[in-house]
Design a protein around this motif. Structure first.
Motif, PDB file in Angstrom:
ATOM      1  N   SER A 158       0.921  -1.270   0.192  1.00 19.14           N
ATOM      2  CA  SER A 158       0.149  -0.076  -0.047  1.00 19.14           C
ATOM      3  C   SER A 158       1.036   1.231  -0.061  1.00 19.14           C
ATOM      4  O   SER A 158       0.402   2.550  -0.317  1.00 19.14           O
ATOM      5  N   THR A 159       2.226   1.007   0.393  1.00 15.18           N
ATOM      6  CA  THR A 159       2.965   2.299   0.254  1.00 15.18           C
ATOM      7  C   THR A 159       3.383   2.808  -1.119  1.00 15.18           C
ATOM      8  O   THR A 159       3.388   3.734  -1.443  1.00 15.18           O
ATOM      9  N   GLU A 161       1.178   1.950  -3.565  1.00 17.22           N
ATOM     10  CA  GLU A 161      -0.375   2.626  -3.906  1.00 17.22           C
ATOM     11  C   GLU A 161      -0.406   3.844  -3.551  1.00 17.22           C
ATOM     12  O   GLU A 161      -0.959   4.787  -4.168  1.00 17.22           O
ATOM     13  N   ALA A 162       0.078   4.382  -2.203  1.00 13.27           N
ATOM     14  CA  ALA A 162       0.017   5.529  -1.645  1.00 13.27           C
ATOM     15  C   ALA A 162       0.945   6.558  -2.567  1.00 13.27           C
ATOM     16  O   ALA A 162       0.417   7.852  -2.939  1.00 13.27           O
ATOM     17  N   ALA A 163       1.965   5.924  -3.064  1.00 14.32           N
ATOM     18  CA  ALA A 163       2.886   6.939  -3.977  1.00 14.32           C
ATOM     19  C   ALA A 163       2.321   7.375  -5.381  1.00 14.32           C
ATOM     20  O   ALA A 163       2.305   8.387  -5.824  1.00 14.32           O
ATOM     21  N   TRP A 164       1.440   6.237  -5.943  1.00 16.95           N
ATOM     22  CA  TRP A 164       0.714   6.479  -7.269  1.00 16.95           C
ATOM     23  C   TRP A 164      -0.396   7.274  -6.666  1.00 16.95           C
ATOM     24  O   TRP A 164      -0.583   8.301  -7.612  1.00 16.95           O
ATOM     25  N   SER A 165      -1.086   7.488  -5.867  1.00 14.58           N
ATOM     26  CA  SER A 165      -2.258   8.454  -5.471  1.00 14.58           C
ATOM     27  C   SER A 165      -1.501   9.757  -5.362  1.00 14.58           C
ATOM     28  O   SER A 165      -2.532  10.725  -5.392  1.00 14.58           O
ATOM     29  N   LEU A 166      -0.332   9.729  -5.075  1.00 12.48           N
ATOM     30  CA  LEU A 166       0.299  11.361  -4.641  1.00 12.48           C
ATOM     31  C   LEU A 166       0.977  11.978  -6.134  1.00 12.48           C
ATOM     32  O   LEU A 166       1.333  12.869  -6.100  1.00 12.48           O
ATOM     33  N   CYS A 168       2.686   9.946  -8.318  1.00 18.15           N
ATOM     34  CA  CYS A 168       3.740   9.297  -9.041  1.00 18.15           C
ATOM     35  C   CYS A 168       3.309   7.990  -9.937  1.00 18.15           C
ATOM     36  O   CYS A 168       2.646   7.002  -9.554  1.00 18.15           O
TER      37      CYS A 168
ATOM     38  N   PHE B  53      -7.606   1.970  -8.344  1.00 18.31           N
ATOM     39  CA  PHE B  53      -6.645   0.828  -8.114  1.00 18.31           C
ATOM     40  C   PHE B  53      -7.280  -0.439  -8.769  1.00 18.31           C
ATOM     41  O   PHE B  53      -6.634  -1.229  -9.223  1.00 18.31           O
ATOM     42  N   VAL B  73      -4.638   6.203 -11.542  1.00 15.88           N
ATOM     43  CA  VAL B  73      -4.448   6.634 -10.082  1.00 15.88           C
ATOM     44  C   VAL B  73      -3.668   7.800 -10.121  1.00 15.88           C
ATOM     45  O   VAL B  73      -4.166   8.796  -9.364  1.00 15.88           O
ATOM     46  N   HIS B  74      -2.469   7.879 -10.717  1.00 16.94           N
ATOM     47  CA  HIS B  74      -1.900   8.873 -10.379  1.00 16.94           C
ATOM     48  C   HIS B  74      -2.180  10.249 -10.998  1.00 16.94           C
ATOM     49  O   HIS B  74      -1.663  11.260 -10.806  1.00 16.94           O
ATOM     50  N   PHE B  78      -6.512  12.467  -5.630  1.00 19.33           N
ATOM     51  CA  PHE B  78      -7.045  12.053  -4.552  1.00 19.33           C
ATOM     52  C   PHE B  78      -6.029  11.833  -3.488  1.00 19.33           C
ATOM     53  O   PHE B  78      -5.279  11.302  -3.638  1.00 19.33           O
ATOM     54  N   PHE B  82      -4.191   5.128   4.176  1.00 22.21           N
ATOM     55  CA  PHE B  82      -4.444   3.526   4.159  1.00 22.21           C
ATOM     56  C   PHE B  82      -4.662   3.136   5.495  1.00 22.21           C
ATOM     57  O   PHE B  82      -4.017   3.704   6.531  1.00 22.21           O
ATOM     58  N   ALA B  86       0.970   3.344   5.434  1.00 17.18           N
ATOM     59  CA  ALA B  86       1.626   3.305   4.229  1.00 17.18           C
ATOM     60  C   ALA B  86       2.595   4.439   3.982  1.00 17.18           C
ATOM     61  O   ALA B  86       2.612   5.255   2.945  1.00 17.18           O
ATOM     62  N   PHE B  88       6.139   6.440   3.949  1.00 15.04           N
ATOM     63  CA  PHE B  88       7.314   5.992   3.385  1.00 15.04           C
ATOM     64  C   PHE B  88       8.490   5.707   4.458  1.00 15.04           C
ATOM     65  O   PHE B  88       9.000   6.775   4.765  1.00 15.04           O
ATOM     66  N   PHE B  99       6.147  14.620  -0.664  1.00 13.97           N
ATOM     67  CA  PHE B  99       6.341  13.698  -1.750  1.00 13.97           C
ATOM     68  C   PHE B  99       5.386  14.150  -3.130  1.00 13.97           C
ATOM     69  O   PHE B  99       5.884  14.250  -3.976  1.00 13.97           O
ATOM     70  N   MET B 103       6.148  15.688  -6.779  1.00 13.83           N
ATOM     71  CA  MET B 103       5.641  14.941  -8.128  1.00 13.83           C
ATOM     72  C   MET B 103       5.020  16.140  -8.842  1.00 13.83           C
ATOM     73  O   MET B 103       5.034  15.946 -10.223  1.00 13.83           O
ATOM     74  N   ARG B 104       4.361  17.047  -8.226  1.00 15.45           N
ATOM     75  CA  ARG B 104       3.507  18.049  -8.953  1.00 15.45           C
ATOM     76  C   ARG B 104       4.684  19.364  -9.405  1.00 15.45           C
ATOM     77  O   ARG B 104       4.143  20.130  -9.971  1.00 15.45           O
TER      78      ARG B 104
END
Lengths: 260, 345
Positions: A158-159, A161-166, A168, B53, B73-74, B78, B82, B86, B88, B99, B103-104
């Motif tokens: 899920s870490t 997945e968290a990156a994707w959601s941010l 990435c 997902f 997703v990316h 949103f 979790f 989750a 890092f 983070f 990315m932005r």
């Protein structure tokens, strides 16, 4: 308490059994006589000096180093993505694929050596060095997949997945989030793979050819004709290098990384 | 006008087990909506569809009038928190929160200002340099929340974010979440299996069962007027009797007559009532009455709780401590028509 005492005695016995031969070898390496004797009569380091004067040792040592290094790096490049895919996907035949990847640890080295000899050397006639490299790649790949795989199993996806959601993307997330968290597994895999490639005899025996032979294979050859303390000296040097590598791993990652 | 819409969503795992069956959900802007249900009801799957997902087999997910069903997703923007937080592990609190902004490709000054601001809102200013493993569960939870909020998401998704915390912290955190959510006015979807948690925090609750939403309503309405037997059972009703409509009244199979204040479509329904709403029938009551034998009696301080065995099954009845009924005696229970709730079976 009696029971504990018995256990201690047993443990000491086992450790003695494991370590004593190594101590004896180390001692014989310092003997002066031209045959391996124990105990030694007088002290000398001339056999250590001799190790470095034997040209075939020098060349095969470099060959082994080169092969082990290349094979390990290739195994990492192939093995890390493979381990990731195995850990991440809900593929049906996952168990089977895993076993296939790990089979070289189960199939005896001599069989792998022979099969590769038949296939690469006799049928395809690939150059000796490439064949040797391919063989060592096969030997090292399972270690990479196993060790990196178990490291990935402890990684919370899920870490990622968290990156994707941010924001990435998937490939970027792999480098930014997954890789930094499995570095200890990767280093451990590197060590195990490297040592196993460097020490490997059965596969090298079959795939060595004129002018290209690995260090352990060369050492075997040497022992067949010369039974002098040079062999002991070489063993001591190899042990020293291995211990040194272990110390480095322990200091940087903790020895637990290897046991994972 | 709905802000977020799920329309006719179907999800299957391994092409076999259907997890979501034609699910519909509409959420207004700024609302906090909970998905409540037992494990395996599809609530997390619903959240994962919204997050991107899982791509649904069919159906449309749209936000603010824009179809996002196939957007990865990316690119959805949103914020997701979790269950396992989750975070890092290799990054400090500051870098964890920054983070999404990196990315932005925001410039450094902007990132710093935004991160500091959100850390302040979440009460984390002093922890900037810490690493996740040096923090307690509640603190990690807040970092996860800050990280999700700092990107100014269009939607905040929370997947059982409180289930790893101890009871006291859980209550504090859920008030904290609600406070921050209201302050930022962010539309939020919250997944939980804990009804108390869900009622206390939500504007609206969707009770889910086997891949469909059984009832979507305010917490008050769900608590007082459950629509189906499943919802009633899930929120704690334990007394049920089967009823059949006959003219203006309802009858049990044994023929006892019941009247109810509320109306319900359908000829075969179930009646349900809370233990404290059941009374003891007097001489003159001739309907809404069930006779039974007193079984196990439990002393609860202010009251006794009785298990009464009736023709319709076991009923739990709560009576004041002054009124005592012996085990084995026969009593007549009166189910007031204003308290008897009809639900679909």
């Amino acid at each position: 308490m009696r029971k504990n005492k018995m256990l201690t005695v047993f443990a000491v016995f086992v450790f003695g059994f494991l370590i004593l031969p190594l101590i004896i070898i180390t001692i014989t390496a310092f003997g002066k006589g031209s045959a391996i004797t124990f105990p030694i009569e007088s002290f000398s380091v001339k056999w250590f000096v001799k190790v470095f004067t034997i040209k075939s040792f020098r060349i095969s040592f470099l060959t082994s180093l080169e092969i082990a290094m290349l094979a390990t790096v290739i195994a990492l490049l192939v093995g890390i993505p493979a381990a990731y895919a195995l850990a991440r996907s809900g593929l049906k035949g996952k168990g089977l694929i895993k076993s296939v990847f790990l089979s070289p640890t189960i199939v005896p080295g001599i069989v792998i050596g022979f099969v590769l000899y038949q296939f690469l050397v006799l049928s395809l006639r690939v150059p000796v060095f490439i064949g040797l490299l391919a063989g060592h790649f096969m030997v090292t790949l399972p270690y990479v997949i196993r060790v990196v795989g178990s490291s990935l199993e402890q990684f919370d996806f899920s870490t990622e997945e968290a990156a994707w959601s941010l924001g990435c993307g998937k490939i970027r997330a792999f480098f930014k989030v997954v890789l930094p968290n499995i570095t200890s597994g990767i280093s451990a895999a590197f060590m195990l793979a490297f040592i196993n490639s460097f020490n490997n005899i059965p596969v090298s025996m079959f795939l060595s050819g004129p002018g290209v032979s690995t260090f352990p294979a060369n050492l075997m050859n040497y022992i067949e004709y010369n039974y002098d303390p040079t062999v002991s000296a070489v063993s001591v040097l190899l042990m020293a290098v291995t211990v040194l590598m272990m110390v480095i791993v322990d200091k940087t990652l903790g020895i637990a990384a290897l046991a994972k | 006008m709905a802000y977020m819409t799920l329309k006719d969503i179907d999800v299957r795992y391994d092409k076999k087990k259907q997890v979501l069956k034609g699910l519909d959900l509409e959420v207004k802007e700024g609302e906090l909506v909970s998905l409540l249900g037992p494990s395996g009801c599809g609530k997390t799957t619903t959240l994962r569809v919204v997050a991107g997902f899982i791509e649904p087999e069919s159906g449309v997910f749209s936000l603010d009038g824009e179809d996002l069903t196939k957007v990865p997703v990316h690119k959805r923007n949103f914020g997701i928190v979790f269950q396992s937080y989750a975070l890092f592990p290799h990054l400090s609190v500051y870098d964890n929160v920054a983070f999404g902004l990196k990315m932005r490709k925001l410039d450094k000054g902007q990132i710093e200002q935004k991160v500091k601001n959100i850390l302040e809102i979440c009460g984390l200013s002093e922890f900037e340099k810490r690493f996740p493993q040096q923090m307690s569960g509640g603190q990690r939870q807040r970092v996860a929340l800050a990280r999700a909020l700092v990107i100014e998401p269009k939607l905040l998704l929370l997947d059982e974010p409180l289930s790893n915390l101890d009871a006291k912290l859980r209550i504090n955190m859920r008030m904290e979440i609600k406070r921050i959510q209201k302050k930022l006015g962010i539309t939020t979807l919250f997944v939980t299996h804990d009804q108390e948690e869900c009622f206390s925090i939500s504007d609206k609750v969707a009770v889910m069962n086997q891949g469909v939403i059984e009832q979507f309503d305010t917490p008050e309405n769900i608590y007082q007027r459950p629509k189906t037997e499943f919802v009633a059972r899930f929120i704690g009703f334990e007394n049920f009797l089967s009823l059949k409509k006959e003219g203006n009244v309802y009858k049990t199979e044994a023929g006892a007559v019941f009247t109810v204040e509320t109306v319900k479509d359908g000829d075969f329904v179930a009646g349900t009532i809370r233990p404290e709403d059941i009374r003891i029938a007097g001489e003159k009551e001739d309907h809404n009455v069930l006779s039974g034998t007193v079984g196990v009696r439990t002393f609860l301080g202010k009251s006794y709780q009785y298990e009464v065995l009736t023709a319709e099954g076991k009923f739990l009845v709560s009576r004041p401590a002054e009124e005592v009924y012996e085990e084995g005696s026969t009593i007549r229970l009166y189910l007031p028509e204003s308290k008897l709730i009809l639900v679909n079976k």
